[in-house]
Scaffold this motif. Structure first.
Motif, PDB file in Angstrom:
ATOM      1  N   ASP A 198       4.657   2.760  -0.048  1.00  0.00           N
ATOM      2  CA  ASP A 198       5.708   2.184   0.802  1.00  0.00           C
ATOM      3  C   ASP A 198       6.120   3.185   1.881  1.00  0.00           C
ATOM      4  O   ASP A 198       7.297   3.503   2.036  1.00  0.00           O
ATOM      5  N   HIS A 204       4.746  -4.538   5.341  1.00  0.00           N
ATOM      6  CA  HIS A 204       4.502  -5.712   4.490  1.00  0.00           C
ATOM      7  C   HIS A 204       4.438  -5.323   3.021  1.00  0.00           C
ATOM      8  O   HIS A 204       4.035  -6.118   2.188  1.00  0.00           O
ATOM      9  N   TRP A 205       4.822  -4.067   2.721  1.00  0.00           N
ATOM     10  CA  TRP A 205       4.672  -3.551   1.356  1.00  0.00           C
ATOM     11  C   TRP A 205       5.544  -4.333   0.362  1.00  0.00           C
ATOM     12  O   TRP A 205       6.663  -4.718   0.674  1.00  0.00           O
ATOM     13  N   SER A 206       4.992  -4.562  -0.826  1.00  0.00           N
ATOM     14  CA  SER A 206       5.830  -5.060  -1.921  1.00  0.00           C
ATOM     15  C   SER A 206       5.305  -4.471  -3.219  1.00  0.00           C
ATOM     16  O   SER A 206       4.109  -4.178  -3.341  1.00  0.00           O
ATOM     17  N   ARG A 207       6.174  -4.269  -4.172  1.00  0.00           N
ATOM     18  CA  ARG A 207       5.809  -3.635  -5.452  1.00  0.00           C
ATOM     19  C   ARG A 207       4.720  -4.444  -6.165  1.00  0.00           C
ATOM     20  O   ARG A 207       3.853  -3.861  -6.821  1.00  0.00           O
ATOM     21  N   GLU A 208       4.765  -5.764  -6.006  1.00  0.00           N
ATOM     22  CA  GLU A 208       3.796  -6.626  -6.695  1.00  0.00           C
ATOM     23  C   GLU A 208       2.371  -6.347  -6.233  1.00  0.00           C
ATOM     24  O   GLU A 208       1.408  -6.581  -6.963  1.00  0.00           O
ATOM     25  N   GLY A 328      11.868  -1.169  -1.619  1.00  0.00           N
ATOM     26  CA  GLY A 328      11.254  -2.141  -0.704  1.00  0.00           C
ATOM     27  C   GLY A 328      10.617  -1.384   0.440  1.00  0.00           C
ATOM     28  O   GLY A 328      10.247  -0.223   0.295  1.00  0.00           O
TER      29      GLY A 328
END
Ligand code: SAM
Length: 349
Positions: A198, A204-208, A328
């Motif tokens: 991140d 556009h990063w997301s943990r998922e 986030g």
């Protein structure tokens, strides 16, 4: 003036200043979705970009404070005109034991021989997929064949080792882990899987979408059987592993398992701003004093004072945010437009 400091300069957590990543340009010829999702950017002012002589001068000062590993990066370093000349200038510095480059490989086909002749020790090529269509969708450029030519050219030029760096993103390329291990093995290279980070630029990063080290190992073990960790005393970010047949690969788990405690890396942007952490929001301006005629000792004192005060542990702090459920995107696009130095492509990966 002789400063009472020298090799062995430590920060507040006892970490040495050893590893300098030098971004030579913020321009790139790819537009990878996870790094440069926009087409146009706020670029560094050309007049602010350091000349090769200025870069050499700063790197020399850094070596007097302990740096012995230098990696050229970007943006795409091979977009900078005559970059082998810079390699030659840095290779003459006796304290630089390890001189490497991270590149997307698009222009390597024409430059690998010149880079080797100039004294570059090692090359890392970023390669996220072996599927031409997917490459086009991910990078938004049609350069897959050029990258493969670049990889062949590195081999032909006689570089003793080659690493391939792959950012693993769920739903994008996480079905290619085995293919990439096999491909690297077939060309006598070593692949390193990087957890999606991140960082600035990754809007556009997301943990998922992060495929963790644990999951990467699990998936490879399902195919290859038991995987043995290779024990090494090193501050390198990659942990290395061996398959039963002897094939090795690495994992860089900065998102799920940060290695801030041993981080000896800092980064110089193409316009001479020095960042002490990949996640740092502020850097130290070295260009202004350099161009104002600061002496070597003055530059040395400036760098030493920054490093001895360093307490950054950016990746760990990002991970701590997960506990309270607020991890986030690091910087939203508006913030990146206001300060292009926050971008991954400006400060180098
Ligand atoms: N253009 C060169 C290249 O492609 O290797 C050097 C610069 S690029 C910013 C350096 C590395 O950072 C690449 O391997 C790239 O995949 C990686 N990178 C960029 N954004 C990333 C992210 N969000 N997470 C993990 N790695 C990232």
């Amino acid at each position: 003036m002789t400063l009472p400091i020298g090799p062995g300069l430590l920060d507040t957590l006892g970490r040495p200043l050893r590893n300098l990543r030098v971004s030579v340009t913020d321009r790139c010829n790819l537009r990878c979705q996870y790094c440069m999702p926009e087409e146009e950017y706020a670029w560094l002012r050309r007049a602010d970009v350091l000349t090769f002589e200025e870069i050499q001068r700063l790197v020399e000062v850094f070596t007097e404070l302990g740096v012995d590993k230098v990696r050229l990066t970007g943006g795409e370093p091979l977009l900078r005109r005559d970059v082998p000349d810079l390699v030659r200038m840095l290779a003459t510095l006796p304290a630089v034991r390890d001189l490497a480059m991270t590149t997307n490989g698009v222009l390597l086909g024409d430059q690998a021989v010149a880079l080797k002749a100039a004294g570059l020790h090692r090359v890392t090529v970023s390669l996220d997929t072996l599927r031409p269509e997917r490459f086009r969708a991910l990078t938004r450029r049609d350069s897959y064949a050029a990258v493969l030519r670049g990889i062949e050219a590195v081999r032909a030029a006689g570089f003793p080792s080659l690493k391939l760096d792959t950012v693993v993103i769920r739903g994008v390329n996480d079905d290619e882990l085995v293919d990439l291990v096999e491909f690297a093995h077939s060309i006598d290279a070593e692949v390193r899987f990087i957890e999606y980070m991140d960082v600035g630029g990754a809007t556009h990063w997301s943990r998922e979408q992060v495929v963790s080290r644990a999951e990467i190992l699990e998936r490879l073990a399902a195919r290859y059987g038991p995987i043995e960790p290779i024990r090494e005393e090193t501050s390198a970010p990659a942990e290395r592993f061996r398959l039963r047949d002897g094939t090795t690969f690495g994992v860089i788990a900065s998102t799920t398992t940060p290695f801030c405690r041993t981080c000896d890396r800092s980064r110089l942007t193409a316009d001479g701003t020095w960042y002490l952490c990949l996640y740092a929001q502020k850097g130290v301006d070295l260009r202004t004093p350099l161009r104002d005629g600061a002496s070597r000792d003055e530059l040395k004192a400036l760098i030493a004072s920054g490093w001895t005060r360093r307490r950054d542990r950016g990746a760990e702090e990002r991970k701590e945010l997960e506990v309270i459920g607020v991890r986030g995107v690091l910087v939203q696009i508006e913030g990146l437009r206001q300060d292009p130095r926050l971008e991954m492509h400006t400060r180098g990966g």
